[in-house]
Design a protein around this motif. Structure first.
Motif, PDB file in Angstrom:
ATOM      1  N   PRO A   1      22.929 -33.239  11.871  1.00 52.93           N
ATOM      2  CA  PRO A   1      22.654 -33.075  10.363  1.00 52.93           C
ATOM      3  C   PRO A   1      24.170 -32.664   9.595  1.00 52.93           C
ATOM      4  O   PRO A   1      25.496 -32.890  10.660  1.00 52.93           O
ATOM      5  N   ASN A   2      24.199 -33.654   8.886  1.00 52.85           N
ATOM      6  CA  ASN A   2      25.560 -34.305   8.439  1.00 52.85           C
ATOM      7  C   ASN A   2      26.216 -32.469   7.356  1.00 52.85           C
ATOM      8  O   ASN A   2      26.529 -32.501   6.272  1.00 52.85           O
ATOM      9  N   ALA A   3      26.616 -31.912   7.917  1.00 52.60           N
ATOM     10  CA  ALA A   3      27.077 -30.598   7.610  1.00 52.60           C
ATOM     11  C   ALA A   3      28.338 -31.066   6.786  1.00 52.60           C
ATOM     12  O   ALA A   3      29.592 -31.443   7.592  1.00 52.60           O
ATOM     13  N   PRO A   4      28.889 -29.650   5.632  1.00 51.41           N
ATOM     14  CA  PRO A   4      30.045 -30.973   5.281  1.00 51.41           C
ATOM     15  C   PRO A   4      31.683 -30.281   6.123  1.00 51.41           C
ATOM     16  O   PRO A   4      31.939 -31.400   6.516  1.00 51.41           O
TER      17      PRO A   4
ATOM     18  N   LYS B   1      13.719 -47.903  28.019  1.00 50.45           N
ATOM     19  CA  LYS B   1      13.478 -49.016  27.724  1.00 50.45           C
ATOM     20  C   LYS B   1      14.881 -50.108  26.739  1.00 50.45           C
ATOM     21  O   LYS B   1      15.493 -50.786  27.109  1.00 50.45           O
ATOM     22  N   TYR B   2      15.086 -49.134  25.837  1.00 51.19           N
ATOM     23  CA  TYR B   2      16.195 -49.408  25.180  1.00 51.19           C
ATOM     24  C   TYR B   2      16.886 -47.768  23.791  1.00 51.19           C
ATOM     25  O   TYR B   2      16.188 -47.613  24.135  1.00 51.19           O
ATOM     26  N   TYR B   3      17.657 -48.394  23.247  1.00 51.45           N
ATOM     27  CA  TYR B   3      18.024 -47.057  22.900  1.00 51.45           C
ATOM     28  C   TYR B   3      18.525 -47.660  21.548  1.00 51.45           C
ATOM     29  O   TYR B   3      19.611 -49.340  21.230  1.00 51.45           O
ATOM     30  N   THR B   4      18.813 -47.287  19.961  1.00 53.78           N
ATOM     31  CA  THR B   4      19.543 -47.439  19.085  1.00 53.78           C
ATOM     32  C   THR B   4      20.405 -46.669  18.322  1.00 53.78           C
ATOM     33  O   THR B   4      20.375 -45.188  18.603  1.00 53.78           O
ATOM     34  N   VAL B   5      21.147 -46.726  17.613  1.00 52.04           N
ATOM     35  CA  VAL B   5      22.695 -45.925  17.158  1.00 52.04           C
ATOM     36  C   VAL B   5      22.833 -46.139  15.563  1.00 52.04           C
ATOM     37  O   VAL B   5      23.193 -46.990  15.197  1.00 52.04           O
ATOM     38  N   ASP B   6      22.268 -45.201  14.800  1.00 58.18           N
ATOM     39  CA  ASP B   6      22.467 -45.123  13.559  1.00 58.18           C
ATOM     40  C   ASP B   6      24.525 -43.667  13.273  1.00 58.18           C
ATOM     41  O   ASP B   6      23.924 -43.176  13.746  1.00 58.18           O
ATOM     42  N   LYS B   7      24.849 -44.799  12.132  1.00 57.21           N
ATOM     43  CA  LYS B   7      25.791 -44.121  11.240  1.00 57.21           C
ATOM     44  C   LYS B   7      25.155 -43.033   9.986  1.00 57.21           C
ATOM     45  O   LYS B   7      25.385 -43.832   9.664  1.00 57.21           O
ATOM     46  N   GLY B   8      25.593 -42.826   9.840  1.00 57.33           N
ATOM     47  CA  GLY B   8      24.880 -41.946   8.026  1.00 57.33           C
ATOM     48  C   GLY B   8      26.417 -42.600   7.143  1.00 57.33           C
ATOM     49  O   GLY B   8      27.414 -42.001   7.460  1.00 57.33           O
ATOM     50  N   LEU B   9      25.772 -43.306   6.617  1.00 57.54           N
ATOM     51  CA  LEU B   9      26.826 -43.869   4.964  1.00 57.54           C
ATOM     52  C   LEU B   9      25.996 -42.633   3.643  1.00 57.54           C
ATOM     53  O   LEU B   9      27.706 -42.477   3.016  1.00 57.54           O
ATOM     54  N   ALA B  10      25.120 -42.771   3.536  1.00 60.57           N
ATOM     55  CA  ALA B  10      24.707 -42.137   2.112  1.00 60.57           C
ATOM     56  C   ALA B  10      23.450 -41.541   2.205  1.00 60.57           C
ATOM     57  O   ALA B  10      22.466 -41.639   2.969  1.00 60.57           O
TER      58      ALA B  10
ATOM     59  N   PRO C   1      25.084 -38.649   3.314  1.00 60.43           N
ATOM     60  CA  PRO C   1      23.430 -38.560   4.326  1.00 60.43           C
ATOM     61  C   PRO C   1      23.067 -37.325   5.561  1.00 60.43           C
ATOM     62  O   PRO C   1      23.916 -36.644   4.649  1.00 60.43           O
ATOM     63  N   VAL C   2      21.754 -37.442   5.116  1.00 59.22           N
ATOM     64  CA  VAL C   2      21.144 -35.800   5.551  1.00 59.22           C
ATOM     65  C   VAL C   2      21.781 -35.757   6.604  1.00 59.22           C
ATOM     66  O   VAL C   2      22.370 -34.862   7.723  1.00 59.22           O
TER      67      VAL C   2
END
Lengths: 106, 106
Positions: B9-12, B38-47, B55-56
């Protein structure tokens, strides 16, 4: 690469037609967006993180685009039609997040 | 195929070291899980979904496995070590969801 995640909350009485979402809605989005959507993925919520817990989201769709601008260019002109299709498969209001794909699938 | 989504979570005042997460934590998870991931992915919240919205989730990691059993088999024996690494990159408690991959990337 950016990813637009459309996440439908799993309310206790949530209605969500997974077949319609997979077979009609997401293909419609891809058809309208054309090459501005490189590909998309679809998830069906199975469980939460602790034994017996329900998933937070009943369903999710993720649109992968070269940039936020590419997404807006592809989605914007068709937003009304695409959003208008939502009641055909769910009564939930999606949570939307745009992410940078830091590690993607090769 | 199933997908285990770990969503922070994107707390303040949220602390999240995206470099550590990408370069240390997720490679550790993959190394410990071996072929059961098998594999993994990674995300960085933008908006978020509306103009100016945050972003949530500040960051997300997704582990793709053949089955829930495969995930548990691969993750279980290393859960303590993997969970113990979390404070090294964040002060947030992740939301976890297991999903069926209805449409995946080819």
């Amino acid at each position: 690469m950016i990813k637009v995640s459309v996440m439908y909350p799993n309310a206790p009485e949530a209605r969500f037609d997974h077949d319609y979402y997979r077979d009609k809605h997401m293909p419609l989005v891809k058809a309208r967006m054309g090459d501005s959507c490189k590909y998309y993925t679809v998830d069906k919520g199975l469980a939460g993180g602790t034994p017996g817990a329900a998933p937070v989201y009943v369903g999710m769709g993720h649109l992968f685009c070269d940039s936020v601008a590419a997404f807006q260019r592809g989605f914007g002109p068709h937003a009304k039609e695409i959003m208008g299709d939502i009641p055909n498969y769910t009564d939930q209001k999606p949570v939307i997040q745009i992410s940078e794909v830091v590690v993607g699938k090769e």
